[in-house]
Design a protein around this motif. Sequence first.
Motif, PDB file in Angstrom:
ATOM      1  N   ASN A 171      25.683   1.960   9.684  1.00  0.00           N
ATOM      2  CA  ASN A 171      26.977   1.781   8.831  1.00  0.00           C
ATOM      3  C   ASN A 171      26.403   0.102   7.688  1.00  0.00           C
ATOM      4  O   ASN A 171      27.505  -0.253   7.129  1.00  0.00           O
ATOM      5  CB  ASN A 171      28.174   1.126  10.216  1.00  0.00           C
ATOM      6  CG  ASN A 171      28.942   2.102  10.104  1.00  0.00           C
ATOM      7  OD1 ASN A 171      28.820   3.165   9.217  1.00  0.00           O
ATOM      8  ND2 ASN A 171      29.575   1.884  11.351  1.00  0.00           N
ATOM      9  N   GLN A 183      25.088   1.693   2.127  1.00  0.00           N
ATOM     10  CA  GLN A 183      26.899   2.212   1.786  1.00  0.00           C
ATOM     11  C   GLN A 183      26.109   3.859   1.406  1.00  0.00           C
ATOM     12  O   GLN A 183      25.358   3.750   0.637  1.00  0.00           O
ATOM     13  CB  GLN A 183      27.372   1.532   0.685  1.00  0.00           C
ATOM     14  CG  GLN A 183      27.881   0.299   1.518  1.00  0.00           C
ATOM     15  CD  GLN A 183      28.973   0.187   2.255  1.00  0.00           C
ATOM     16  OE1 GLN A 183      29.656   0.882   1.475  1.00  0.00           O
ATOM     17  NE2 GLN A 183      29.092  -0.831   3.408  1.00  0.00           N
ATOM     18  N   PHE A 184      26.647   4.605   1.008  1.00  0.00           N
ATOM     19  CA  PHE A 184      26.963   5.848   1.039  1.00  0.00           C
ATOM     20  C   PHE A 184      28.066   6.496   0.146  1.00  0.00           C
ATOM     21  O   PHE A 184      29.557   6.553   0.440  1.00  0.00           O
ATOM     22  CB  PHE A 184      26.703   6.804   1.871  1.00  0.00           C
ATOM     23  CG  PHE A 184      26.114   8.870   1.123  1.00  0.00           C
ATOM     24  CD1 PHE A 184      25.058   8.786   0.729  1.00  0.00           C
ATOM     25  CD2 PHE A 184      27.195   9.217   1.983  1.00  0.00           C
ATOM     26  CE1 PHE A 184      24.700   9.244   0.251  1.00  0.00           C
ATOM     27  CE2 PHE A 184      26.304  10.711   1.560  1.00  0.00           C
ATOM     28  CZ  PHE A 184      25.356  10.643   0.335  1.00  0.00           C
ATOM     29  N   PHE A 186      31.756   4.313   1.677  1.00  0.00           N
ATOM     30  CA  PHE A 186      31.346   4.228   2.554  1.00  0.00           C
ATOM     31  C   PHE A 186      30.349   4.016   3.617  1.00  0.00           C
ATOM     32  O   PHE A 186      29.278   4.041   2.880  1.00  0.00           O
ATOM     33  CB  PHE A 186      31.642   6.209   3.267  1.00  0.00           C
ATOM     34  CG  PHE A 186      33.640   6.830   2.363  1.00  0.00           C
ATOM     35  CD1 PHE A 186      34.068   5.817   3.116  1.00  0.00           C
ATOM     36  CD2 PHE A 186      32.967   6.984   1.281  1.00  0.00           C
ATOM     37  CE1 PHE A 186      35.356   6.594   2.192  1.00  0.00           C
ATOM     38  CE2 PHE A 186      34.386   7.760   1.086  1.00  0.00           C
ATOM     39  CZ  PHE A 186      35.534   7.430   1.397  1.00  0.00           C
ATOM     40  N   LYS A 187      30.318   3.037   4.811  1.00  0.00           N
ATOM     41  CA  LYS A 187      29.498   3.267   5.624  1.00  0.00           C
ATOM     42  C   LYS A 187      28.895   4.079   6.340  1.00  0.00           C
ATOM     43  O   LYS A 187      29.393   5.405   6.296  1.00  0.00           O
ATOM     44  CB  LYS A 187      30.020   2.605   6.591  1.00  0.00           C
ATOM     45  CG  LYS A 187      30.654   0.867   6.346  1.00  0.00           C
ATOM     46  CD  LYS A 187      31.319   0.963   7.707  1.00  0.00           C
ATOM     47  CE  LYS A 187      31.138  -0.562   7.005  1.00  0.00           C
ATOM     48  NZ  LYS A 187      31.962  -1.650   8.663  1.00  0.00           N
ATOM     49  N   LEU A 188      27.199   4.692   5.731  1.00  0.00           N
ATOM     50  CA  LEU A 188      26.854   5.779   6.120  1.00  0.00           C
ATOM     51  C   LEU A 188      27.093   6.450   7.521  1.00  0.00           C
ATOM     52  O   LEU A 188      27.120   7.296   8.040  1.00  0.00           O
ATOM     53  CB  LEU A 188      25.125   5.418   5.947  1.00  0.00           C
ATOM     54  CG  LEU A 188      24.112   6.740   5.841  1.00  0.00           C
ATOM     55  CD1 LEU A 188      24.893   8.357   4.948  1.00  0.00           C
ATOM     56  CD2 LEU A 188      23.379   6.162   6.119  1.00  0.00           C
ATOM     57  N   TRP A 233      30.439   7.948   7.471  1.00  0.00           N
ATOM     58  CA  TRP A 233      29.967   8.849   6.677  1.00  0.00           C
ATOM     59  C   TRP A 233      29.984  10.196   7.570  1.00  0.00           C
ATOM     60  O   TRP A 233      30.190  11.110   7.357  1.00  0.00           O
ATOM     61  CB  TRP A 233      29.595   8.753   5.559  1.00  0.00           C
ATOM     62  CG  TRP A 233      29.913  10.209   4.317  1.00  0.00           C
ATOM     63  CD1 TRP A 233      30.388  10.592   3.414  1.00  0.00           C
ATOM     64  CD2 TRP A 233      28.493  11.382   4.149  1.00  0.00           C
ATOM     65  NE1 TRP A 233      29.882  11.292   2.947  1.00  0.00           N
ATOM     66  CE2 TRP A 233      29.179  12.261   3.172  1.00  0.00           C
ATOM     67  CE3 TRP A 233      26.924  11.258   5.536  1.00  0.00           C
ATOM     68  CZ2 TRP A 233      28.094  13.257   3.079  1.00  0.00           C
ATOM     69  CZ3 TRP A 233      26.346  12.490   5.171  1.00  0.00           C
ATOM     70  CH2 TRP A 233      26.785  13.332   4.130  1.00  0.00           C
ATOM     71  N   GLN A 275      32.853  11.959   9.736  1.00  0.00           N
ATOM     72  CA  GLN A 275      33.360  12.421   9.859  1.00  0.00           C
ATOM     73  C   GLN A 275      33.296  13.220   8.764  1.00  0.00           C
ATOM     74  O   GLN A 275      33.592  14.346   8.785  1.00  0.00           O
ATOM     75  CB  GLN A 275      34.232  11.270   8.792  1.00  0.00           C
ATOM     76  CG  GLN A 275      34.923  10.478   9.653  1.00  0.00           C
ATOM     77  CD  GLN A 275      34.992  10.454  10.413  1.00  0.00           C
ATOM     78  OE1 GLN A 275      36.383  11.059   9.957  1.00  0.00           O
ATOM     79  NE2 GLN A 275      35.111   9.978  11.777  1.00  0.00           N
ATOM     80  N   GLN A 276      31.794  13.021   7.917  1.00  0.00           N
ATOM     81  CA  GLN A 276      32.141  14.809   6.694  1.00  0.00           C
ATOM     82  C   GLN A 276      30.345  15.136   7.277  1.00  0.00           C
ATOM     83  O   GLN A 276      30.002  16.396   7.274  1.00  0.00           O
ATOM     84  CB  GLN A 276      32.174  13.981   5.747  1.00  0.00           C
ATOM     85  CG  GLN A 276      33.096  13.682   5.549  1.00  0.00           C
ATOM     86  CD  GLN A 276      34.251  13.040   3.226  1.00  0.00           C
ATOM     87  OE1 GLN A 276      32.704  12.914   2.726  1.00  0.00           O
ATOM     88  NE2 GLN A 276      34.612  13.608   3.442  1.00  0.00           N
ATOM     89  N   GLY A 277      29.299  13.934   7.047  1.00  0.00           N
ATOM     90  CA  GLY A 277      27.897  14.331   7.583  1.00  0.00           C
ATOM     91  C   GLY A 277      27.856  15.607   8.446  1.00  0.00           C
ATOM     92  O   GLY A 277      26.794  16.617   7.851  1.00  0.00           O
TER      93      GLY A 277
END
Length: 88
Positions: A43, A46-47, A50-52, A55, A58-60
Amino acid sequence: MAFRNEEDKKAYWRENLALLAKLLVVWFIVSFGAGIIFVDILNEIQFFGFKLGFWFAQQGAIYVFVALIFVYMAKMNAMDKRYGVDEE
């Protein structure tokens, strides 16, 4: 579409299970590791705003899972050809 001998059949399934184990380890590390265990560390990065860690949670992990499906498909097609059990 049959194996040439019993030894090829055993080798094929041994390779298949080894591939599955490797892909499941990657999936576990990405989904559980990046999304839960290392979330605080990730976190800090940043990506796309968003905090990595967020991310990945939720999506990665979903993107990696879909990519692993395609990797499995490509590796299995190559293995099928190598053992002479491909559909073509």
